[in-house]
Design a protein around this motif. Sequence first.
Motif, mmCIF file in Angstrom:
data_model
loop_
_atom_site.group_PDB
_atom_site.id
_atom_site.type_symbol
_atom_site.label_atom_id
_atom_site.label_comp_id
_atom_site.label_asym_id
_atom_site.label_seq_id
_atom_site.Cartn_x
_atom_site.Cartn_y
_atom_site.Cartn_z
ATOM 1 N N ASP A 102 2.677 4.861 5.754
ATOM 2 C CA ASP A 102 2.033 5.482 4.604
ATOM 3 C C ASP A 102 1.113 6.632 4.993
ATOM 4 O OD1 ASP A 102 3.254 3.864 2.707
ATOM 5 O OD2 ASP A 102 1.749 2.302 2.897
ATOM 6 N N ASP A 103 1.167 7.056 6.243
ATOM 7 C CA ASP A 103 0.274 8.107 6.723
ATOM 8 C C ASP A 103 1.058 9.375 7.055
ATOM 9 O OD1 ASP A 103 -1.600 9.720 7.922
ATOM 10 O OD2 ASP A 103 -2.420 8.147 9.221
ATOM 11 N N PRO A 104 1.090 10.350 6.144
ATOM 12 C CA PRO A 104 1.844 11.587 6.420
ATOM 13 C C PRO A 104 1.267 12.383 7.579
ATOM 14 C CG PRO A 104 0.569 11.782 4.391
ATOM 15 C CD PRO A 104 0.476 10.355 4.809
ATOM 16 N N ASN A 105 -0.033 12.300 7.777
ATOM 17 C CA ASN A 105 -0.657 13.039 8.874
ATOM 18 C C ASN A 105 -0.250 12.473 10.234
ATOM 19 O OD1 ASN A 105 -2.141 14.804 7.126
ATOM 20 N ND2 ASN A 105 -3.551 13.107 6.724
ATOM 21 N N ALA A 106 -0.101 11.142 10.298
ATOM 22 C CA ALA A 106 0.381 10.520 11.535
ATOM 23 C C ALA A 106 1.801 10.984 11.839
ATOM 24 C CB ALA A 106 0.327 9.003 11.422
ATOM 25 N N ASN A 151 2.613 -2.614 3.010
ATOM 26 C CA ASN A 151 2.529 -1.159 2.891
ATOM 27 C C ASN A 151 2.688 -0.756 1.431
ATOM 28 O OD1 ASN A 151 5.297 -1.142 2.268
ATOM 29 N ND2 ASN A 151 5.891 -0.680 4.356
ATOM 30 N N ASN A 152 2.611 0.546 1.182
ATOM 31 C CA ASN A 152 2.663 1.065 -0.181
ATOM 32 C C ASN A 152 3.941 0.644 -0.892
ATOM 33 O OD1 ASN A 152 3.328 3.264 -2.253
ATOM 34 N ND2 ASN A 152 1.225 3.814 -1.726
ATOM 35 N N LYS A 153 5.061 0.829 -0.217
ATOM 36 C CA LYS A 153 6.352 0.493 -0.815
ATOM 37 C C LYS A 153 6.431 -0.980 -1.188
ATOM 38 C CE LYS A 153 9.762 -0.080 2.009
ATOM 39 N NZ LYS A 153 10.820 0.203 3.015
ATOM 40 N N LEU A 154 5.993 -1.854 -0.271
ATOM 41 C CA LEU A 154 6.098 -3.293 -0.511
ATOM 42 C C LEU A 154 5.077 -3.785 -1.527
ATOM 43 C CD1 LEU A 154 6.819 -4.519 3.121
ATOM 44 C CD2 LEU A 154 8.435 -4.100 1.257
ATOM 45 N N TYR A 155 3.968 -3.081 -1.674
ATOM 46 C CA TYR A 155 2.991 -3.432 -2.719
ATOM 47 C C TYR A 155 3.633 -3.266 -4.093
ATOM 48 C CZ TYR A 155 -1.151 -3.062 -5.724
ATOM 49 O OH TYR A 155 -2.062 -3.223 -6.736
ATOM 50 N N THR A 195 -8.229 1.277 -3.431
ATOM 51 C CA THR A 195 -6.952 1.978 -3.277
ATOM 52 C C THR A 195 -5.841 0.980 -2.960
ATOM 53 O OG1 THR A 195 -7.219 2.319 -0.901
ATOM 54 C CG2 THR A 195 -8.158 3.992 -2.366
ATOM 55 N N VAL A 196 -4.615 1.408 -3.197
ATOM 56 C CA VAL A 196 -3.470 0.569 -2.850
ATOM 57 C C VAL A 196 -3.487 0.235 -1.360
ATOM 58 C CG1 VAL A 196 -0.944 0.519 -2.667
ATOM 59 C CG2 VAL A 196 -2.029 1.370 -4.756
ATOM 60 N N ALA A 197 -3.855 1.202 -0.545
ATOM 61 C CA ALA A 197 -3.908 0.971 0.899
ATOM 62 C C ALA A 197 -4.893 -0.137 1.243
ATOM 63 C CB ALA A 197 -4.290 2.261 1.622
ATOM 64 N N GLU A 198 -6.049 -0.154 0.576
ATOM 65 C CA GLU A 198 -7.033 -1.215 0.828
ATOM 66 C C GLU A 198 -6.482 -2.574 0.425
ATOM 67 O OE1 GLU A 198 -11.431 0.679 0.394
ATOM 68 O OE2 GLU A 198 -10.160 0.882 -1.389
ATOM 69 N N HIS A 199 -5.731 -2.608 -0.667
ATOM 70 C CA HIS A 199 -5.130 -3.869 -1.115
ATOM 71 C C HIS A 199 -4.132 -4.397 -0.083
ATOM 72 C CE1 HIS A 199 -7.106 -3.541 -4.882
ATOM 73 N NE2 HIS A 199 -6.277 -2.690 -5.457
#
Length: 599
Positions: free
Chosen positions: A127-131, A501-505, A546-550
């Motif tokens: 979920d990290d585009p910068n990475a 991750n975002n998709k699986l959430y 945020t979704v990421a925190e969840h």
Amino acid sequence: MDNTPFTERSNEITEKIDVSTPAEMVELLRLTDSEIFSGVNTEGLFSERVLESISGVTSLVEEFLRNFPPEDIAIVLAGCGTSGRLGYLISKVCNKLTSKLSKGRPFYYSIAGGNKSILTSQEAPEDDPNAGVQSLLEICHNKKKVIYFGITCGISAPFVGGQLDYCMKHLDKFIPVLLGFNPLNMARDVEIVGWDKTLRTVASDLNVVSLEGKGFVINPVLGGEAITGSSRMKGGTATKVILETIFLSALNDIGKDTSNTRSCGNVTSILKLYEEVCRNFYKTTANVMSALVQRGGVALTADAKIRYVASGWMGVVPLIDSTECPPTFGSSVDDVRGFVHGGYDFLGIENFGQQEKYFQLGVNDFIKMYKSQDVGNDAVIVFIQSQDDPIMTSILNNDLGDVLINLKGKNKIVAVLLENPTAEKICETDMNKYFDDILRVTFPEYDKTALTYWSVTCREALEESLYSCCLKWLVNATSTGGHVLLGKVFMNYMCDVKVSNNKLYYRAIEIIKKMCHGVSHEKATNSLLKSIYETNVVTEERRNKTVAEHYIFAARKDKVVPLAIVLAKMDCSVKVAKETLQKHSVVRQAILEMAKPLE
């Protein structure tokens, strides 16, 4: 109109896979895998648009390999999870071939989470585009020209999206290729923390770039997966088929006169070979596949394990299959494990086994593990590819044979003999003392007319690729069928998926809605948050995270989705819901009792 992306849709073929026998499961998997080639609409693998894109990329790769010094170019295969693992595998196999052809080692891989993700789920980094951008720059900083393949089955991975976006900003150096299996208007369109784009906007931008001839989009529609959303199966196989067709065709053409524009017929004939092999493999190997499904199911339902033992790059296929089970089925990292001859030295990556025992993956590690523990009911599946396979040597001459003899009887030890139809048969003499069962798999013959003008080296590489697809179908059936028999699947939904991750959430929310027919999106989301934080009331503070925190919080917990389903269905407290789940030996039994089937 159903706006659900095709990769996330339930496949009606497998709606009753959870109540099927092993033989019936294999037949259902055959039918869904055949959709890789038949497609579900006019934009399938053999549609004119898709074939033109594959053909165009093939010509581009051939041009790069023929005209540029290997040290000046990079062909990068990037992805997350299964897509990244296949990128690793294919890049290694292709570099082995380019070395033989004196073309250096121009293939590279970029996987979210780094090399550890080859062995275990590290899904949050996707979920990290910068990475993603940083990984790409580390690979390509000293290269003059780069062909970048962004592999994301659902067109949903920000790690890949960030890389695609960077490539489009630097078209003087990069040629971006998107490989996915949804229409572009179904690319994921949700906010990503720390990024001003979504996958859909990136896909739309790339479509414009491709129309200008500066990039490519390859996105045949394959339909729903056998297990809803489990793109490790059809999506993974289609990724392998398409990339191998491109690279092997291009490598075969190096040095030939290719001044004329490549016709789609060349790549079509190779794709047809994969289709023929798929059809014939299921036809001739269904009994072996169903036997392995049964073995896997018996082991897992007895709280025992599935173990794969194999060698070579073919042996990496079972290893990859094992890494996919925890995020898909919520299983432990020890439930299904793969061991490959040569271990980390063969894989060519850093040794993570020194940090955690579950990352010990060499055959010697397998021997040490079973020498030091008394186990029962494990399904140990040993793949042997020839009479001189290093695994065979280890059995006859080293400690592996002694370990198998000791395990036999208490566990189910199965030899799977993988045979080329034109090669010498593997001798079974004296093998019965090591194995409870010996299953012989003869890979299917196929029409070699299309390979008349192929070099011997490339023809052999293609054959190995065709047969490694067969092995992928075999191990995917084993692990999937085993978990279905364990009760990890309801209808064809992963009812115990890891929310990591975002998709699986977002997938978890859709699963809750499907399992609890009539439940609103709001209630499904609230039930998921109750389960994640184990609270009867979700505070505004938590709701506004945020979704990421969840999902970072949820990734540390087990049975998040089953608990959420019970909460949504029963409108009870978390305490009562947990007690209800504890009364049932498997998740599916609890869901069957409390959730209505789809109407």
